[in-house]
Design a protein around this motif. Structure first.
Motif, short mmCIF file in Angstrom:
data_model
loop_
_atom_site.label_atom_id
_atom_site.label_comp_id
_atom_site.label_asym_id
_atom_site.label_seq_id
_atom_site.Cartn_x
_atom_site.Cartn_y
_atom_site.Cartn_z
N TYR A 62 0.82 -1.22 0.00
CA TYR A 62 0.00 0.00 0.00
C TYR A 62 0.85 1.27 0.00
O TYR A 62 1.83 1.38 0.73
CB TYR A 62 -0.91 0.00 1.23
N THR A 63 0.43 2.25 -0.82
CA THR A 63 1.08 3.56 -0.89
C THR A 63 0.03 4.64 -0.72
O THR A 63 -1.01 4.60 -1.36
CB THR A 63 1.80 3.77 -2.24
N GLU A 153 -3.51 1.88 -3.37
CA GLU A 153 -2.91 3.21 -3.42
C GLU A 153 -4.01 4.25 -3.26
O GLU A 153 -5.11 4.08 -3.77
CB GLU A 153 -2.20 3.39 -4.76
#
Length: 173
Positions: A62-63, A153
Motif C-alpha cells: 500500500y502507498t 494506493e
C-alpha cells in the motif's frame, strides 16, 4: 506423433483459456460497489471509534499520497501502510469525535473517487497549539486504486486551510 502434438496443442489451449478465465475472474471478483466500500473503509480509519482493521483492507505494498494532516508542509507526501497509520494516530491525538457528515463516490475500473465532509473536535495539541474545543468541518477528496480487492494506493487532498482558519491558526483572507 501428429496426433499427440494436436492433443497437446488442444490441451494447452484449453488450459490457457481456463487459466486466463480464472485470472480475469480473480482480477474482476471485486464489484464496483465492493470497491467503493473498500475505498470508504480506508477513510473510516480516520473516524473516531473505527473498527476497520487496516491489514484487512490495505494491500501489502500500500502507498498513500497525502497532504500532511499533522504538519505545515504543503507538499504531498508518500507513505507506506505503517507511516499512514502513524499519521492517523497523531491526528487522533489532536482530534476526537471525528465523523463523516456526507460522502459522494464514483467508481470506474480499478479507481474510486470519494468526496467526504468530515467534522472533528480539537481536543489535543495540534501544530503546537493547545486544544480549543472547537468543532471543525472540512472537505476531503480521495482517489483510491483497488487491486485484488484491497486498497493498493490512495491520493488524498483536503481543505487544510479551512481547518486551520476554523482553529484560528491562520487569518481570514
Amino acid at each position: 506423433m501428429a496426433r499427440h502434438i494436436d492433443a497437446f496443442a488442444a490441451a494447452s489451449t484449453a488450459m490457457a483459456v481456463l487459466f486466463s478465465g480464472t485470472l480475469s475472474a480473480h482480477a474482476e471478483d471485486c464489484s464496483l460497489e465492493q470497491k467503493k466500500a473498500l475505498a470508504y473503509e480506508a477513510i473510516e480509519l480516520w473516524l473516531s471509534g473505527s473498527d476497520v482493521d487496516p491489514s484487512a483492507i490495505l494491500a501489502p505494498g500500500y502507498t498513500n499520497h497525502l497532504d500532511s494532516a499533522v504538519g505545515l508542509d504543503t507538499s504531498q507526501q508518500v507513505r507506506n501502510a505503517a507511516d499512514f497509520q502513524k499519521e492517523i494516530e497523531k491526528f487522533h491525538a489532536a482530534f476526537t469525535d471525528v465523523k463523516a457528515l456526507s460522502r459522494m463516490q464514483v467508481a470506474e475500473g480499478d479507481m474510486v473517487a470519494t468526496r467526504v465532509q468530515l467534522s472533528a473536535v480539537h481536543s489535543g495539541s495540534y501544530l503546537g497549539e493547545d486544544a480549543t474545543g472547537k468543532t471543525i468541518t472540512y472537505d476531503s477528496v480521495e482517489f483510491t486504486r483497488i487491486e485484488d480487492c484491497k486498497v493498493a494506493e490512495t491520493w488524498v487532498t483536503w481543505d487544510k486551510y479551512a481547518m486551520l482558519y476554523q482553529l484560528g491558526l491562520i487569518p481570514n483572507s
